[in-house]
Design an enzyme around this catalytic site. Structure first.
Site, PDB file in Angstrom:
ATOM      1  CG  HIS A 120      34.103  37.083  29.538  1.00 23.09           C
ATOM      2  ND1 HIS A 120      35.359  36.515  29.544  1.00 23.09           N
ATOM      3  CD2 HIS A 120      33.294  36.205  30.184  1.00 23.09           C
ATOM      4  CE1 HIS A 120      35.305  35.347  30.184  1.00 23.09           C
ATOM      5  NE2 HIS A 120      34.061  35.127  30.587  1.00 23.09           N
TER       6      HIS A 120
ATOM      7  CB  CYS B 130      31.863  31.259  36.682  1.00 25.87           C
ATOM      8  SG  CYS B 130      32.315  31.830  38.325  1.00 25.87           S
TER       9      CYS B 130
ATOM     10  CG  ASN C  19      34.535  31.594  28.193  1.00 21.43           C
ATOM     11  OD1 ASN C  19      35.729  31.517  28.423  1.00 21.43           O
ATOM     12  ND2 ASN C  19      33.699  32.133  29.047  1.00 21.43           N
TER      13      ASN C  19
HETATM   14  N1  COA Z   1      46.121  33.613  45.814  1.00 20.85           N
HETATM   15  C1  COA Z   1      46.235  32.466  46.505  1.00 20.85           C
HETATM   16  N2  COA Z   1      45.679  32.240  47.697  1.00 20.85           N
HETATM   17  C2  COA Z   1      44.990  33.246  48.240  1.00 20.85           C
HETATM   18  C3  COA Z   1      44.844  34.473  47.604  1.00 20.85           C
HETATM   19  C4  COA Z   1      45.424  34.638  46.331  1.00 20.85           C
HETATM   20  N3  COA Z   1      45.302  35.749  45.624  1.00 20.85           N
HETATM   21  N4  COA Z   1      44.107  35.271  48.393  1.00 20.85           N
HETATM   22  C5  COA Z   1      43.795  34.561  49.490  1.00 20.85           C
HETATM   23  N5  COA Z   1      44.319  33.338  49.398  1.00 20.85           N
HETATM   24  C6  COA Z   1      44.179  32.235  50.336  1.00 20.85           C
HETATM   25  C7  COA Z   1      44.617  32.527  51.739  1.00 20.85           C
HETATM   26  O1  COA Z   1      45.989  32.225  51.899  1.00 20.85           O
HETATM   27  C8  COA Z   1      43.749  31.607  52.544  1.00 20.85           C
HETATM   28  O2  COA Z   1      44.284  30.324  52.482  1.00 20.85           O
HETATM   29  P1  COA Z   1      44.109  29.294  53.719  1.00 20.85           P
HETATM   30  O3  COA Z   1      42.626  29.024  53.833  1.00 20.85           O
HETATM   31  O4  COA Z   1      44.893  28.100  53.302  1.00 20.85           O
HETATM   32  O5  COA Z   1      44.632  29.996  54.920  1.00 20.85           O
HETATM   33  C9  COA Z   1      42.439  31.602  51.757  1.00 20.85           C
HETATM   34  O6  COA Z   1      42.780  31.982  50.429  1.00 20.85           O
HETATM   35  C10 COA Z   1      41.416  32.579  52.281  1.00 20.85           C
HETATM   36  O7  COA Z   1      42.106  33.747  52.636  1.00 20.85           O
HETATM   37  P2  COA Z   1      41.364  35.097  52.936  1.00 20.85           P
HETATM   38  O8  COA Z   1      42.343  36.135  53.321  1.00 20.85           O
HETATM   39  O9  COA Z   1      40.203  34.814  53.848  1.00 20.85           O
HETATM   40  O10 COA Z   1      40.919  35.377  51.462  1.00 20.85           O
HETATM   41  P3  COA Z   1      40.121  36.557  50.939  1.00 20.85           P
HETATM   42  O11 COA Z   1      38.794  36.644  51.596  1.00 20.85           O
HETATM   43  O12 COA Z   1      40.952  37.777  50.849  1.00 20.85           O
HETATM   44  O13 COA Z   1      39.933  36.070  49.450  1.00 20.85           O
HETATM   45  C11 COA Z   1      39.591  34.619  47.636  1.00 20.85           C
HETATM   46  C12 COA Z   1      39.263  34.877  49.106  1.00 20.85           C
HETATM   47  C13 COA Z   1      39.190  35.780  46.775  1.00 20.85           C
HETATM   48  C14 COA Z   1      41.078  34.405  47.476  1.00 20.85           C
HETATM   49  C15 COA Z   1      38.872  33.375  47.231  1.00 20.85           C
HETATM   50  O14 COA Z   1      37.506  33.568  47.414  1.00 20.85           O
HETATM   51  C16 COA Z   1      39.163  32.991  45.796  1.00 20.85           C
HETATM   52  O15 COA Z   1      40.282  32.663  45.433  1.00 20.85           O
HETATM   53  N6  COA Z   1      38.141  32.994  44.959  1.00 20.85           N
HETATM   54  C17 COA Z   1      38.350  32.538  43.596  1.00 20.85           C
HETATM   55  C18 COA Z   1      37.546  33.347  42.670  1.00 20.85           C
HETATM   56  C19 COA Z   1      37.672  32.779  41.286  1.00 20.85           C
HETATM   57  O16 COA Z   1      38.711  32.413  40.813  1.00 20.85           O
HETATM   58  N7  COA Z   1      36.530  32.714  40.606  1.00 20.85           N
HETATM   59  C20 COA Z   1      36.456  32.265  39.273  1.00 20.85           C
HETATM   60  C21 COA Z   1      36.920  33.272  38.291  1.00 20.85           C
HETATM   61  S1  COA Z   1      35.921  34.705  38.154  1.00 20.85           S
HETATM   62 ZN    ZN Z   2      33.644  33.719  32.095  1.00 18.32          ZN
END
Ligand code: COA
Ligand code: ZN
Length: 309
Positions: free
Chosen positions: A206, A239, A248
């Site tokens: 990637h 990202c 990308n």
């Molecule tokens: N899908 C949707 N919502 C999610 C989720 C999932 N897989 N996992 C957690 N959440 C939500 C929870 O419901 C919570 O929502 P709220 O604030 O409304 O209550 C919030 O995310 C945080 O929850 P928590 O349990 O503390 O999350 P976590 O620490 O387990 O995870 C992530 C946090 C990973 C979900 C969050 O950091 C994230 O989505 N990051 C995105 C990463 C990304 O897409 N990066 C770019 C691509 S590489």
């Molecule tokens: Zn990427």
């Protein structure tokens, strides 16, 4: 039989994810359909992540429901935790891509966990997924971290040592999240990784094109035997959790390169250039790549006239 390479289209996920103005679901679906018609069997259509973290992709469940039953089509869903993986499986995702970062700073910034915590979560997830469900494991920051700089090769290899056995049939994608790697590093790390697992997984690469090395890096991976390459239409992407990284490597650039080398992609370059132009014109999009402008500016570029010759 000639050589072939499989491209995985990242536009609807990595490409759209940093775009601010919401792209309507119907518009996203139209891009996904056109990309499938241009020959893509596998497209990463979105992610099951927190909608607060990545608001643009909040309609991924609707997109998945709309396209998961298309014939001969594999919509791939990115997930950052076990919860997302289970939700994607229950929503009928035919392929799940779990993401973790090798570097601690990026993993904490992206998914709020240490790499070891994410590794444990991957192990828990794959134990719960049906054995036949195709899985990919993305190693973000395999080469370089936006916060910590160059990532030691041994750190990536150590994480591979832990996680390849967890699901030996998972596709493993080494990701240049920042676009700062150079081809020597790509070639050397894949050489070492592939040597370590001789009967090993399917490998994927990637690339981001931040410094214009996306194609060179994809070619370096190809030279080591990697036959699955990610790219995004129009070079969209970046990202939001990796400051400074641009999009990308552009799909149309990768197709151009491989087809010029006589390596078949099975993709329709003319169609892709049209889709890339539309993707680049999306409000808020930051496009990249070179082939689109070159092919569109050719004097013979008129409707119905092939640009791909
Ligand atoms: N899908 C949707 N919502 C999610 C989720 C999932 N897989 N996992 C957690 N959440 C939500 C929870 O419901 C919570 O929502 P709220 O604030 O409304 O209550 C919030 O995310 C945080 O929850 P928590 O349990 O503390 O999350 P976590 O620490 O387990 O995870 C992530 C946090 C990973 C979900 C969050 O950091 C994230 O989505 N990051 C995105 C990463 C990304 O897409 N990066 C770019 C691509 S590489
Ligand atoms: Zn990427």
């Amino acid at each position: 039989m000639g050589e072939t390479v499989t491209l995985v289209e990242m536009g609807p996920r990595d490409g759209f994810q940093p775009i601010g103005p919401f792209i309507e679901t119907a518009t996203k679906l139209s891009f996904i359909r056109r990309l499938a018609e241009a020959g893509f069997r596998r497209i990463e259509i979105g992610s099951f992540v927190s909608p607060k973290a990545v608001p643009q992709l909040r309609d991924t469940p609707e997109l998945l429901a709309a396209c998961r039953d298309w014939p001969d089509f594999l919509p791939q869903i990115l997930v950052p935790n076990a919860r997302g993986g289970i939700a994607a499986m229950e929503a009928g995702a035919p392929m799940i891509a779990f993401v973790l970062s090798v570097s601690e700073s990026h993993n904490r910034n992206n998914v709020r966990r240490t790499p070891q915590e994410s590794a444990a979560e991957y192990e828990q997830l794959v134990a719960r997924l049906p054995p036949g469900l195709p899985v990919r494991l993305n190693f973000s920051t395999s080469f370089d971290c936006p916060f910590d700089g160059r990532v030691p090769e041994d750190a990536t290899l150590a994480l591979l040592d832990r996680l390849v056995p967890a699901r030996p049939d998972a596709e493993i994608c080494l990701c240049d999240t920042t676009g700062r790697v150079a081809p020597d590093h790509v070639g050397r790390l894949f050489e070492r990784a592939i040597a370590r697992f001789p009967s090993g997984p399917t490998w994927a690469f990637h690339a981001h094109d931040t410094y214009g090395l996306g194609l060179a890096n994809a070619y370096a991976a190809y030279r080591q035997g990697v036959r699955v390459i990610d790219a995004a239409i129009g070079g969209l992407g970046g990202c939001p959790f990796a400051p400074g990284a641009t999009g990308n490597v552009a799909t149309e650039d990768v197709v151009w390169m491989f087809e010029r080398m006589g390596v078949s992609t099975g993709l329709d370059l003319d169609a892709l250039v049209g889709i890339a132009a539309d993707a680049a014109a999306l409000p808020g999009a930051m496009a990249g790549g070179r082939a689109r402008a070159a092919l569109l500016s050719r004097p013979c570029a008129a409707p119905g006239v092939s640009n791909a010759a």
